[in-house]
Design a protein around this motif. Structure first.
Motif: not given
Ligand SMILES: Nc1nc2c(ncn2[C@@H]2O[C@H](COP(=O)(O)OP(=O)(O)OP(=O)(O)O)[C@@H](O)[C@H]2O)c(=O)[nH]1
Ligand SMILES: [Mg+2]
Length: 262
Positions: A223-225, A254-262, A215-218
């Motif tokens: 970081p935004d996932l 996906l991580a970028q979209r999640q970051a943009g959404a929050s 998990v920490p490696r992922i």
């Protein structure tokens, strides 16, 4: 701004873009609901009853092969319902499973309804747990309650709901019984009036240790996932699709979209 507005919809897929275009026009928020479940549990019957559309139904498994989408409104709120192919798991062993898994994971629906067969609850719960590993916005639709009653099986949906930590609603989709309660539960989960707390059986200790290490490696890479733990479990299961997404950078999108959404 639109990304924020449409959080929950997959802006990379044609359906998501179409939804984005319509929402810009109307200026209203459309909530997306995924219908997942084992084959032949009545997902398309629920879909047809709610949307008024006629997605193919029949008495054999594997009828829905692609996802179908339709809308309905309740109490001034519009929902986009996505009927997914039936799957026993989300481990991407088949195209059907990939379609279902990718939509729940990457499409980030506002709520995922898992339609289960009241006469075979135990077998069906495996998928419920897998979905709850991805998202806590889950409602369990315990369908075929008439068949259960006919064969003398009693399902205590309140107890089931308590034990799963998410709402469970008994339905007979073919007659419409329970569907108003189902929509009410979906709405409450989306609006935060019901706060879910999914209870998933613990995995074996060896798997937990490996996942704790991954998990920490992922997270260091992405970081935004939000679903790093779920991704880690799929990696140790050898899920090639997730491994490719990690290597190719698809997860970064996906991580970028999640970051943009929050
Ligand atoms: N008795 C009864 N039959 C139902 C109920 N809901 C659906 N059915 C019937 O069950 C069969 C399967 O329903 P579908 O809606 O096609 O099931 P599905 O989950 O979409 O199936 P796949 O797309 O193959 O995964 C159909 O014959 C439906 O009419 C119910 O609550 N009670
Ligand atoms: Mg179907």
């Amino acid at each position: 701004m639109i990304g924020k507005f449409l959080r929950g919809n997959c802006l990379d897929c044609p359906a998501g873009r179409a939804l984005a275009d319509q929402s810009v026009e109307t200026g209203t928020r459309v909530y997306s609901i995924a219908l997942a479940g084992n084959p032949n549990t009545g997902k398309s019957t629920v879909f047809n009853a709610l949307t008024g559309l006629r997605q193919h139904t029949g008495n054999w498994p594997g009828k829905t092969v692609k996802r179908a989408e339709g809308r309905f409104s309740r109490g001034g709120v519009t929902y986009q319902l996505v009927d997914l192919p039936g799957t026993y798991s989300l481990l991407s062993a088949s195209t059907d499973e990939e379609i279902a898994r990718d939509f729940i994971l990457f499409g980030e629906p506002d709520c995922t309804v898992v339609v289960v067969d009241a006469t075979a609850l135990e077998r069906n719960l495996n998928l419920v747990f897998q979905v709850m590993e991805i998202t806590d916005k889950v409602v369990v639709c315990v369908n075929l309650m008439d068949e259960a009653r006919r064969t003398g099986i009693e399902v205590n949906v309140d107890r089931l709901s308590e034990e799963l930590g998410v709402p469970a609603v008994g339905t007979v989709a073919s007659s419409g019984e329970g569907l108003d309660d189902l929509v009410a539960a979906i709405s409450k989960v989306i609006q935060g009036q019901i706060v879910t707390s999914p209870k998933i059986p613990p995995p074996p200790a060896a798997a937990t240790a490996l996942v704790d290490d991954l998990v920490p490696r992922i997270r260091a890479l992405y970081p935004d996932l939000r679903n790093a733990r779920w991704i880690a479990y799929r990696l140790i299961e050898g899920d090639y699709r997730i491994r490719e997404a990690l290597m190719s950078g698809e997860l970064a999108g996906l991580a970028q979209r999640q970051a943009g959404a929050s």
